[in-house]
Scaffold this motif. Structure first.
Motif, short mmCIF file in Angstrom:
data_model
loop_
_atom_site.label_atom_id
_atom_site.label_comp_id
_atom_site.label_asym_id
_atom_site.label_seq_id
_atom_site.Cartn_x
_atom_site.Cartn_y
_atom_site.Cartn_z
N LEU A 23 0.82 -1.21 0.00
CA LEU A 23 0.00 0.00 0.00
C LEU A 23 0.86 1.26 0.00
N VAL A 24 1.91 1.26 0.82
CA VAL A 24 2.80 2.43 0.88
C VAL A 24 3.49 2.63 -0.46
N GLU A 25 4.00 1.55 -1.04
CA GLU A 25 4.67 1.65 -2.34
C GLU A 25 3.73 2.16 -3.41
N GLY A 26 2.44 1.86 -3.26
CA GLY A 26 1.44 2.31 -4.22
C GLY A 26 0.89 3.70 -3.93
N GLY A 27 1.39 4.35 -2.88
CA GLY A 27 0.96 5.70 -2.56
C GLY A 27 -0.29 5.79 -1.70
N THR A 28 -0.78 4.66 -1.22
CA THR A 28 -1.94 4.66 -0.32
C THR A 28 -1.41 4.64 1.10
N ILE A 51 9.07 -2.73 9.90
CA ILE A 51 7.82 -2.00 10.07
C ILE A 51 8.12 -0.50 10.18
N ASP A 52 9.13 -0.15 10.95
CA ASP A 52 9.50 1.26 11.08
C ASP A 52 9.98 1.83 9.75
N TYR A 53 10.70 1.03 8.97
CA TYR A 53 11.14 1.50 7.66
C TYR A 53 9.94 1.80 6.75
N ALA A 54 8.98 0.91 6.72
CA ALA A 54 7.78 1.13 5.89
C ALA A 54 7.00 2.34 6.40
N ARG A 55 6.94 2.52 7.70
CA ARG A 55 6.28 3.71 8.25
C ARG A 55 7.01 4.99 7.81
N ALA A 56 8.33 4.96 7.84
CA ALA A 56 9.12 6.11 7.40
C ALA A 56 8.79 6.46 5.95
N GLU A 57 8.70 5.45 5.11
CA GLU A 57 8.37 5.68 3.71
C GLU A 57 6.97 6.29 3.58
N ALA A 58 6.03 5.82 4.39
CA ALA A 58 4.67 6.37 4.35
C ALA A 58 4.67 7.84 4.77
N TYR A 59 5.32 8.14 5.87
CA TYR A 59 5.34 9.53 6.34
C TYR A 59 6.10 10.43 5.38
N ALA A 60 7.15 9.92 4.77
CA ALA A 60 7.84 10.70 3.75
C ALA A 60 6.89 11.00 2.59
N GLY A 61 6.13 10.00 2.19
CA GLY A 61 5.16 10.19 1.12
C GLY A 61 4.07 11.18 1.47
N LEU A 62 3.72 11.23 2.75
CA LEU A 62 2.71 12.19 3.22
C LEU A 62 3.29 13.59 3.44
N GLY A 63 4.60 13.71 3.28
CA GLY A 63 5.24 15.01 3.48
C GLY A 63 5.51 15.33 4.94
N GLU A 64 5.42 14.35 5.81
CA GLU A 64 5.67 14.54 7.24
C GLU A 64 7.12 14.16 7.54
N GLN A 66 9.46 15.12 9.68
CA GLN A 66 9.94 14.84 11.04
C GLN A 66 9.57 13.42 11.46
N ARG A 67 8.35 13.04 11.21
CA ARG A 67 7.93 11.67 11.56
C ARG A 67 8.68 10.65 10.72
N ALA A 68 8.87 10.96 9.44
CA ALA A 68 9.62 10.06 8.56
C ALA A 68 11.04 9.87 9.11
N GLU A 69 11.69 10.97 9.47
CA GLU A 69 13.06 10.88 9.99
C GLU A 69 13.09 10.01 11.25
N ASN A 70 12.15 10.22 12.15
CA ASN A 70 12.12 9.43 13.38
C ASN A 70 12.04 7.94 13.08
N TYR A 71 11.17 7.55 12.14
CA TYR A 71 11.02 6.14 11.82
C TYR A 71 12.20 5.59 11.02
N ALA A 90 20.33 8.43 3.39
CA ALA A 90 21.19 9.30 2.58
C ALA A 90 20.34 10.16 1.65
N LEU A 91 19.37 9.56 0.99
CA LEU A 91 18.48 10.30 0.09
C LEU A 91 17.63 11.30 0.86
N PHE A 92 17.13 10.89 2.00
CA PHE A 92 16.28 11.74 2.83
C PHE A 92 17.02 13.03 3.21
N TYR A 93 18.23 12.87 3.72
CA TYR A 93 18.99 14.05 4.13
C TYR A 93 19.47 14.87 2.94
#
Length: 147
Positions: A23-28, A51-64, A66-71, A90-93
């Motif tokens: 779902l995260v990879e698909g943008g949902t 699980i934390d990695y997938a959450r980080a990807e989701a929050y990055a996709g949502l534009g959040e 700070q939450r993405a960085e934490n996860y 590396a890409l995130f920073y």
């Protein structure tokens, strides 16, 4: 009997992790986060930090960011040998809204780790090229969009 139940529950958690990741990879992203929450209870998945990695990807996709960085950092602390969390940090920073010098400073330890610990990874050249492109781009005051 207890072992069978534990294995069954772990299989269900793994299935929820895969659903969440897909779902995260698909943008949902929100539905992905909900599936990931169902993957977390004991007995959890066998791969630390996934699980934390997938959450980080989701929050990055949502534009959040700070939450993405934490996860991302939680996932990294759980498993520093997982190529994708190192690459995505590396890409995130590199794509942050910080000045170029700060982006380089933040991405550097992950770039170094990629070069030393993942030298044979087939995706390494592409990841390093993407990070360098982001570091050479200048965007004042806002994050650089992902590719």
């Amino acid at each position: 009997m207890g072992t069978v139940v534990t294995h069954s529950l772990r299989d269900a958690r793994e299935a929820q992790l895969e659903i969440g990741r897909t779902l995260v990879e698909g943008g949902t992203y929100q539905a992905g986060l909900e599936a990931l929450a169902r993957a977390e209870p004991w007995p959890s998945t066998t791969k630390p930090g996934r699980i934390d990695y997938a959450r980080a990807e989701a929050y990055a996709g949502l534009g959040e960011r700070q939450r993405a960085e934490n996860y991302y950092l939680r996932a990294y602390r759980a498993d520093r040998t997982y190529f994708w969390v190192v690459a995505d940090l590396a890409l995130f920073y590199a794509s942050s809204s910080e000045p170029v010098a700060e982006r380089r400073r933040l991405a550097a330890p992950y770039m170094n780790q990629l070069r030393t610990e993942f030298a044979g990874h087939p995706d390494l050249p592409g990841i390093l090229a993407r990070v360098e492109r982001k570091l050479s781009a200048f965007r004042s005051g806002r994050a650089i969009p992902s590719e």
